[in-house]
Write an enzyme that holds these catalytic residues in place. Structure first.
Site, PDB file in Angstrom:
ATOM      1  N   SER A  24      40.537  24.946  53.522  1.00  0.00           N
ATOM      2  CA  SER A  24      40.472  23.679  52.828  1.00  0.00           C
ATOM      3  C   SER A  24      41.086  22.647  53.476  1.00  0.00           C
ATOM      4  O   SER A  24      40.638  21.480  53.395  1.00  0.00           O
ATOM      5  CB  SER A  24      40.992  23.998  51.313  1.00  0.00           C
ATOM      6  OG  SER A  24      40.377  25.082  50.879  1.00  0.00           O
ATOM      7  N   LYS A  75      44.146  32.579  40.856  1.00  0.00           N
ATOM      8  CA  LYS A  75      43.284  31.895  39.935  1.00  0.00           C
ATOM      9  C   LYS A  75      43.117  32.074  38.593  1.00  0.00           C
ATOM     10  O   LYS A  75      43.008  31.204  37.585  1.00  0.00           O
ATOM     11  CB  LYS A  75      41.620  32.192  40.585  1.00  0.00           C
ATOM     12  CG  LYS A  75      41.524  31.684  42.011  1.00  0.00           C
ATOM     13  CD  LYS A  75      39.961  31.759  42.457  1.00  0.00           C
ATOM     14  CE  LYS A  75      39.636  31.123  43.559  1.00  0.00           C
ATOM     15  NZ  LYS A  75      38.222  31.595  44.015  1.00  0.00           N
ATOM     16  N   ASP A 111      33.584  26.770  41.928  1.00  0.00           N
ATOM     17  CA  ASP A 111      32.846  27.875  42.734  1.00  0.00           C
ATOM     18  C   ASP A 111      31.359  27.907  42.643  1.00  0.00           C
ATOM     19  O   ASP A 111      30.579  27.786  43.588  1.00  0.00           O
ATOM     20  CB  ASP A 111      33.504  29.007  42.776  1.00  0.00           C
ATOM     21  CG  ASP A 111      35.137  29.348  43.293  1.00  0.00           C
ATOM     22  OD1 ASP A 111      35.252  28.600  44.382  1.00  0.00           O
ATOM     23  OD2 ASP A 111      35.653  29.920  43.211  1.00  0.00           O
ATOM     24  N   ARG A 161      28.392  49.254  43.137  1.00  0.00           N
ATOM     25  CA  ARG A 161      29.014  50.802  43.139  1.00  0.00           C
ATOM     26  C   ARG A 161      29.472  51.268  41.731  1.00  0.00           C
ATOM     27  O   ARG A 161      29.223  52.349  41.615  1.00  0.00           O
ATOM     28  CB  ARG A 161      29.929  50.849  44.481  1.00  0.00           C
ATOM     29  CG  ARG A 161      29.016  50.680  45.850  1.00  0.00           C
ATOM     30  CD  ARG A 161      30.041  51.245  46.849  1.00  0.00           C
ATOM     31  NE  ARG A 161      29.470  51.277  48.181  1.00  0.00           N
ATOM     32  CZ  ARG A 161      29.112  50.343  48.874  1.00  0.00           C
ATOM     33  NH1 ARG A 161      29.476  49.329  48.510  1.00  0.00           N
ATOM     34  NH2 ARG A 161      28.566  50.632  50.211  1.00  0.00           N
ATOM     35  N   ARG A 165      32.381  47.984  36.481  1.00  0.00           N
ATOM     36  CA  ARG A 165      32.428  46.271  36.737  1.00  0.00           C
ATOM     37  C   ARG A 165      31.223  45.805  36.621  1.00  0.00           C
ATOM     38  O   ARG A 165      31.235  44.594  35.888  1.00  0.00           O
ATOM     39  CB  ARG A 165      32.780  46.189  38.168  1.00  0.00           C
ATOM     40  CG  ARG A 165      34.120  46.830  38.941  1.00  0.00           C
ATOM     41  CD  ARG A 165      35.437  46.170  38.197  1.00  0.00           C
ATOM     42  NE  ARG A 165      35.457  45.005  38.929  1.00  0.00           N
ATOM     43  CZ  ARG A 165      36.220  44.883  39.829  1.00  0.00           C
ATOM     44  NH1 ARG A 165      36.680  45.661  40.682  1.00  0.00           N
ATOM     45  NH2 ARG A 165      36.362  43.531  40.541  1.00  0.00           N
TER      46      ARG A 165
END
Length: 286
Positions: A24, A75, A111, A161, A165
């Protein structure tokens, strides 16, 4: 009279732990130089136990900084500690861009904006599809899922996987999102027009199992948020099948634009000069 923003000294940061590998500063210092702005953009290493104190100092006005970027692992804490997180950051539960305004700490997450801006630049019309496949359900995938959904793609299939999640992401972002195990990858690729890798597969060029890209539409586009190497194994597989590709570097570059505008008052552009500057740095540190 000269624009006061050219002479006012502004200071911004990127905070994380560790932080020494962040590119950055290279991006923002290039823009500061291009605009002739007397400002700075610095890496700041702050451990998780000290992050709340860092934010408190920023809010108090005692800090030399007026805002900055937030990266791993801060974050989520940045979103929680901000006075005014916007709708994007609130839904994600994570912020990567902070700025002080009227005595209050504002937060957003750029993002997803960076991701879609990169695709808009690299393959206009990428969003004129009905179905997308997103590989991975880790932290990096949240903003991508949100951004693709917000562009109106009717069906988004997350393959991961860990089904737990994937289900968490589907539940977070609404009825257009569907969770699948890895065994379903070939099935969900059938007739899809967009494939996005949000995992670390292929990072640093490591081998990747063959993807079922022959089942995508011939007009499909494949992209990868990994950008080291620039042409990842997944993108190489897609090119070999004759599919359009967009590399992951554009997301890094475009996500930086809104923050720079907030801190320094000018809206920068992502051009070949900046891209080549970052690529040269990547090659120098390979």
């Amino acid at each position: 009279m000269a624009d006061s923003r050219e002479t006012f000294v502004n200071h911004a940061f990127v905070v994380g732990y560790p932080i020494k590998h962040s590119r950055s500063p290279l991006i923002h210092r290039h823009w500061l130089k291009s605009f002739g702005i007397k400002g700075s953009y610095e890496r700041v290493a702050v451990s998780p136990e000290n992050f709340e104190a860092f934010i408190a100092e920023l809010k108090s006005g005692a800090s030399v900084f007026r805002g900055g970027n937030v990266t791993i692992p801060h974050k989520e804490a940045a979103c929680r500690l901000a006075d005014l997180p916007d709708a994007l950051a609130e839904e994600l539960g994570a912020a990567n861009t902070l700025w002080m305004e009227e005595g209050r700490l504002n937060a957003t997450n750029t993002d997803g904006i960076g991701f879609t801006a990169s695709l808009d630049a690299g393959h206009p019309g990428w969003d004129n599809v009905d179905r997308a496949v997103i590989l991975g359900a880790g932290g990096a995938s949240r903003a991508v899922v949100q951004a693709v959904r917000d562009r109106g793609i009717r069906e988004i299939n997350i393959v991961n996987r860990s089904m737990e999640r994937a289900v968490e992401l589907a539940d977070r972002f609404g009825p257009a999102i569907h969770a699948h195990p890895m065994s379903a990858l070939g099935e969900v690729c059938e007739g899809a027009g967009l494939f996005i890798n949000t995992t670390s597969l292929g990072m640093d060029g490591e081998a990747v199992d063959e993807m079922p890209f022959e089942r995508l539409l011939p007009s499909a586009m494949v992209t990868d948020i990994v950008y080291v190497p620039l042409m990842t194994p997944i993108l190489k597989q897609a090119e070999a099948k004759g599919l359009a590709t967009v590399d992951g570097l554009g997301m890094l570059l475009h996500q930086a634009v809104p923050g720079f505008e907030k801190w320094f008052g000018r809206r920068p552009v992502v051009d070949e000069e900046l891209r080549n500057l970052v690529i040269a740095d990547m090659e120098a540190h390979a």
